[in-house]
Scaffold this motif. Structure first.
Motif, PDB file in Angstrom:
ATOM      1  N   THR A 107       0.827  -1.213   0.000  1.00 33.36           N
ATOM      2  CA  THR A 107       0.000   0.000   0.000  1.00 33.36           C
ATOM      3  C   THR A 107       0.860   1.261   0.000  1.00 33.36           C
ATOM      4  OG1 THR A 107      -0.158  -0.052   2.431  1.00 33.36           O
ATOM      5  CG2 THR A 107      -1.909  -1.154   1.179  1.00 33.36           C
ATOM      6  N   GLN A 108       2.109   1.114  -0.357  1.00 35.48           N
ATOM      7  CA  GLN A 108       3.045   2.243  -0.278  1.00 35.48           C
ATOM      8  C   GLN A 108       2.640   3.397  -1.192  1.00 35.48           C
ATOM      9  OE1 GLN A 108       7.137   1.154  -0.777  1.00 35.48           O
ATOM     10  NE2 GLN A 108       7.895   3.242  -0.621  1.00 35.48           N
ATOM     11  N   LEU A 109       2.245   3.108  -2.415  1.00 33.92           N
ATOM     12  CA  LEU A 109       1.929   4.187  -3.352  1.00 33.92           C
ATOM     13  C   LEU A 109       0.604   4.858  -3.007  1.00 33.92           C
ATOM     14  CD1 LEU A 109       3.241   2.829  -6.766  1.00 33.92           C
ATOM     15  CD2 LEU A 109       4.432   4.071  -4.940  1.00 33.92           C
ATOM     16  N   ARG A 110      -0.347   4.106  -2.453  1.00 32.93           N
ATOM     17  CA  ARG A 110      -1.588   4.720  -1.991  1.00 32.93           C
ATOM     18  C   ARG A 110      -1.295   5.714  -0.861  1.00 32.93           C
ATOM     19  NH1 ARG A 110      -5.991   5.948  -4.093  1.00 32.93           N
ATOM     20  NH2 ARG A 110      -5.198   7.964  -3.385  1.00 32.93           N
ATOM     21  N   ALA A 111      -0.466   5.297   0.086  1.00 39.56           N
ATOM     22  CA  ALA A 111      -0.128   6.174   1.211  1.00 39.56           C
ATOM     23  C   ALA A 111       0.660   7.386   0.728  1.00 39.56           C
ATOM     24  CB  ALA A 111       0.673   5.399   2.251  1.00 39.56           C
ATOM     25  N   ALA A 112       1.568   7.168  -0.220  1.00 39.94           N
ATOM     26  CA  ALA A 112       2.373   8.280  -0.723  1.00 39.94           C
ATOM     27  C   ALA A 112       1.510   9.296  -1.457  1.00 39.94           C
ATOM     28  CB  ALA A 112       3.464   7.743  -1.647  1.00 39.94           C
ATOM     29  N   GLY A 164       7.253   5.586   4.050  1.00 39.82           N
ATOM     30  CA  GLY A 164       7.882   4.406   3.474  1.00 39.82           C
ATOM     31  C   GLY A 164       9.257   4.711   2.927  1.00 39.82           C
ATOM     32  N   VAL A 165       9.936   3.685   2.437  1.00 45.19           N
ATOM     33  CA  VAL A 165      11.267   3.849   1.848  1.00 45.19           C
ATOM     34  C   VAL A 165      11.281   3.190   0.476  1.00 45.19           C
ATOM     35  CG1 VAL A 165      12.413   3.865   4.093  1.00 45.19           C
ATOM     36  CG2 VAL A 165      12.198   1.714   2.830  1.00 45.19           C
ATOM     37  N   LEU A 166      12.229   3.613  -0.334  1.00 40.42           N
ATOM     38  CA  LEU A 166      12.521   2.929  -1.591  1.00 40.42           C
ATOM     39  C   LEU A 166      13.799   2.128  -1.398  1.00 40.42           C
ATOM     40  CD1 LEU A 166      11.984   5.243  -4.708  1.00 40.42           C
ATOM     41  CD2 LEU A 166      10.636   3.252  -4.006  1.00 40.42           C
ATOM     42  N   HIS A 167      13.791   0.912  -1.846  1.00 38.82           N
ATOM     43  CA  HIS A 167      15.001   0.100  -1.853  1.00 38.82           C
ATOM     44  C   HIS A 167      15.729   0.344  -3.169  1.00 38.82           C
ATOM     45  CE1 HIS A 167      13.674  -2.385   1.643  1.00 38.82           C
ATOM     46  NE2 HIS A 167      12.491  -1.953   1.217  1.00 38.82           N
ATOM     47  N   THR A 168      17.033   0.458  -3.103  1.00 42.97           N
ATOM     48  CA  THR A 168      17.819   0.682  -4.310  1.00 42.97           C
ATOM     49  C   THR A 168      19.078  -0.157  -4.258  1.00 42.97           C
ATOM     50  OG1 THR A 168      18.737   2.404  -5.761  1.00 42.97           O
ATOM     51  CG2 THR A 168      19.150   2.637  -3.401  1.00 42.97           C
ATOM     52  N   SER A 169      19.574  -0.512  -5.414  1.00 45.59           N
ATOM     53  CA  SER A 169      20.735  -1.390  -5.482  1.00 45.59           C
ATOM     54  C   SER A 169      22.019  -0.639  -5.169  1.00 45.59           C
ATOM     55  CB  SER A 169      20.836  -2.005  -6.885  1.00 45.59           C
ATOM     56  OG  SER A 169      22.035  -2.714  -7.043  1.00 45.59           O
ATOM     57  N   ALA A 170      22.903  -1.302  -4.443  1.00 43.95           N
ATOM     58  CA  ALA A 170      24.238  -0.750  -4.163  1.00 43.95           C
ATOM     59  C   ALA A 170      25.254  -1.236  -5.177  1.00 43.95           C
ATOM     60  CB  ALA A 170      24.681  -1.166  -2.762  1.00 43.95           C
ATOM     61  N   ARG A 171      24.789  -1.767  -6.308  1.00 40.16           N
ATOM     62  CA  ARG A 171      25.691  -2.420  -7.262  1.00 40.16           C
ATOM     63  C   ARG A 171      26.759  -1.482  -7.805  1.00 40.16           C
ATOM     64  NH1 ARG A 171      21.620  -2.954 -12.519  1.00 40.16           N
ATOM     65  NH2 ARG A 171      20.454  -1.041 -12.102  1.00 40.16           N
ATOM     66  N   ARG A 172      26.427  -0.201  -8.005  1.00 42.69           N
ATOM     67  CA  ARG A 172      27.437   0.702  -8.549  1.00 42.69           C
ATOM     68  C   ARG A 172      28.560   0.927  -7.539  1.00 42.69           C
ATOM     69  NH1 ARG A 172      27.753   4.050 -12.821  1.00 42.69           N
ATOM     70  NH2 ARG A 172      25.571   3.704 -13.359  1.00 42.69           N
ATOM     71  N   PHE A 173      28.231   1.109  -6.279  1.00 43.84           N
ATOM     72  CA  PHE A 173      29.264   1.280  -5.257  1.00 43.84           C
ATOM     73  C   PHE A 173      30.113   0.020  -5.137  1.00 43.84           C
ATOM     74  CE2 PHE A 173      26.222   4.511  -3.967  1.00 43.84           C
ATOM     75  CZ  PHE A 173      27.049   5.573  -3.634  1.00 43.84           C
ATOM     76  N   GLU A 174      29.478  -1.129  -5.203  1.00 41.63           N
ATOM     77  CA  GLU A 174      30.205  -2.383  -5.049  1.00 41.63           C
ATOM     78  C   GLU A 174      31.100  -2.665  -6.249  1.00 41.63           C
ATOM     79  OE1 GLU A 174      26.916  -4.660  -2.217  1.00 41.63           O
ATOM     80  OE2 GLU A 174      26.927  -5.018  -4.387  1.00 41.63           O
ATOM     81  N   ALA A 175      30.670  -2.283  -7.445  1.00 42.77           N
ATOM     82  CA  ALA A 175      31.466  -2.545  -8.645  1.00 42.77           C
ATOM     83  C   ALA A 175      32.604  -1.548  -8.805  1.00 42.77           C
ATOM     84  CB  ALA A 175      30.571  -2.522  -9.881  1.00 42.77           C
ATOM     85  N   GLU A 176      32.346  -0.284  -8.481  1.00 38.04           N
ATOM     86  CA  GLU A 176      33.325   0.770  -8.748  1.00 38.04           C
ATOM     87  C   GLU A 176      34.237   1.058  -7.560  1.00 38.04           C
ATOM     88  OE1 GLU A 176      30.852   3.315 -12.098  1.00 38.04           O
ATOM     89  OE2 GLU A 176      31.033   4.131 -10.082  1.00 38.04           O
ATOM     90  N   GLY A 177      33.833   0.643  -6.381  1.00 41.15           N
ATOM     91  CA  GLY A 177      34.573   0.984  -5.176  1.00 41.15           C
ATOM     92  C   GLY A 177      33.803   2.052  -4.421  1.00 41.15           C
ATOM     93  N   HIS A 178      33.588   1.816  -3.138  1.00 45.06           N
ATOM     94  CA  HIS A 178      32.712   2.690  -2.362  1.00 45.06           C
ATOM     95  C   HIS A 178      33.248   4.120  -2.263  1.00 45.06           C
ATOM     96  CE1 HIS A 178      31.410  -1.355  -1.272  1.00 45.06           C
ATOM     97  NE2 HIS A 178      30.261  -0.816  -0.909  1.00 45.06           N
ATOM     98  N   LEU A 179      34.492   4.282  -1.838  1.00 41.52           N
ATOM     99  CA  LEU A 179      35.016   5.634  -1.668  1.00 41.52           C
ATOM    100  C   LEU A 179      35.240   6.353  -2.993  1.00 41.52           C
ATOM    101  CD1 LEU A 179      37.436   5.241   1.383  1.00 41.52           C
ATOM    102  CD2 LEU A 179      35.133   6.217   1.314  1.00 41.52           C
ATOM    103  N   PRO A 180      35.834   5.704  -4.021  1.00 43.98           N
ATOM    104  CA  PRO A 180      35.976   6.406  -5.299  1.00 43.98           C
ATOM    105  C   PRO A 180      34.643   6.871  -5.871  1.00 43.98           C
ATOM    106  CG  PRO A 180      37.401   4.493  -5.262  1.00 43.98           C
ATOM    107  CD  PRO A 180      36.543   4.408  -4.033  1.00 43.98           C
ATOM    108  N   ARG A 181      33.624   6.025  -5.822  1.00 47.20           N
ATOM    109  CA  ARG A 181      32.321   6.438  -6.365  1.00 47.20           C
ATOM    110  C   ARG A 181      31.752   7.599  -5.569  1.00 47.20           C
ATOM    111  NH1 ARG A 181      29.391   8.180  -9.918  1.00 47.20           N
ATOM    112  NH2 ARG A 181      30.422   6.616 -11.225  1.00 47.20           N
TER     113      ARG A 181
END
Length: 347
Positions: free
Chosen positions: A95-100, A202-219
């Motif tokens: 029901t996240q979008l209804r509440a939003a 509510g929250v949106l979940h998002t992928s951390a794939r870019r940080f994991e692939a590129e390196g957390h601090l450099p990204r």
């Protein structure tokens, strides 16, 4: 609830076959709201259009470019309210979008009924939660997630979603697609200047794939540099370095050295006074974001009341709100990026 579509969800895609099915399935499970789901595809070659069709989404084939794709999605939208999501977004509950939508309508109605604020743009965004496949960097993720709930300038990005009425979106001129990236920052700035932001439930979940692939601090460091250069008006950097934000499928360990050399070349091309102006404006950006240091200290102590942030806002921010402070911050950030950072191995 009427039978009319209440919300048009616009998702720009480019080779998102690995992430899009989950989001489309979650949208199909939303309750209490009638959705039109539009997938605005920029020329995928991995079957993304077929996935959109199988899930019953309206498929648009658009000229590539996230801003252009989302603007095209608006032209195909049938609802008065628009929600822009990234393909790797994930919803929190059914029901996240209804509440939003209810929260945005209430805020928009309240703003319209207040003298002097008639029809000012009201837009909503979600806080983020990163979904990780690798352990570690807990403090960094916690900091990045917490910032998305603060409703402060420069902390609202496209991966947090944008919920807005069509009339407000059109009054803002839609997405500026003059650059291949950062269209989200440009419309966020307009909303800060001309209206107000609402943190949605509510929250949106998002992928951390870019940080994991590129390196957390450099990204994270490159993101900060990109934001500062954009705010400083060095837009030729983004035209000369389209790879500054490559597609997810093309990411790998990030090397900041080529970007550092490009920035030096562009500063030299502007001449001494032009370069000084860019550095000064980068210092202004840094000074405006200095609150993040105080907030990071609050998070390290797990203090949800954020006393250090409140103290910074009350006592320190007014003291440093002047051009000399911007100049000092600009020199410090330039010394860090061109002097200190290259000495750190792997960055």
């Amino acid at each position: 609830m009427t039978s009319a579509t209440q919300l048009s969800v616009i998702i720009p895609t480019l080779n998102e076959a690995a992430t899009l099915p989950l989001l489309l399935a979650q949208l199909g499970q939303q309750q209490g709201i009638e959705l039109q789901v539009i997938v605005a595809d920029g020329g995928s070659s991995d079957g993304t259009p077929d996935i959109a069709a199988r899930h019953g989404a309206d498929l648009l084939r658009c000229e590539r470019g996230r801003g252009r794709q989302m603007n095209a999605g608006v032209r195909a939208a049938s609802a008065g309210h628009l929600l822009f999501l990234h393909a790797d977004s994930g919803l929190d509950h059914d029901t996240q979008l209804r509440a939003a939508l209810d929260a945005l309508i209430a805020a928009d109605t309240g703003a319209a009924g207040t003298a002097g604020t008639e029809d000012l743009p009201v837009a909503g965004h979600f806080a983020l939660q990163f979904e990780r496949s690798q352990p570690g960097h807990d403090a960094l993720y916690r900091f990045m997630q917490a910032k998305t709930a603060r409703n402060r300038r420069y902390t609202i990005n496209g991966d947090q979603g944008l919920l807005i009425h069509r009339r407000h979106f059109e009054s803002l001129g839609g997405y500026d697609d003059s650059l291949p990236i950062l269209e989200d920052q440009r419309i966020a700035a307009k909303i800060f200047d001309q209206g107000r932001w609402l943190l949605l439930p509510g929250v949106l979940h998002t992928s951390a794939r870019r940080f994991e692939a590129e390196g957390h601090l450099p990204r994270y460091q490159l993101m900060a540099v990109m934001m500062a250069l954009h705010d400083a008006g060095l837009l030729e950097f983004f035209r000369a370095a389209p790879e500054v934000y490559t597609h997810q499928s093309q990411t790998g360990p990030l090397d900041l050295a080529p970007f550092r050399r490009l920035i030096l070349r562009l500063l030299r091309a502007r001449g001494a006074f032009g370069a000084i102006g860019v550095i000064h404006r980068c210092g202004r950006f840094t000074r405006r974001n200095a609150w993040q240091l105080a907030y990071a200290l609050d998070l390290r102590r797990n203090d949800t009341h954020a006393p250090k942030l409140h103290a910074f806002d009350r006592y320190i921010a007014p003291l440093i709100n002047h051009p000399p402070a911007d100049a000092i911050a600009g020199l410090l950030i330039a010394g860090w990026f061109f002097g200190v950072l290259p000495l750190q191995r792997g960055l």
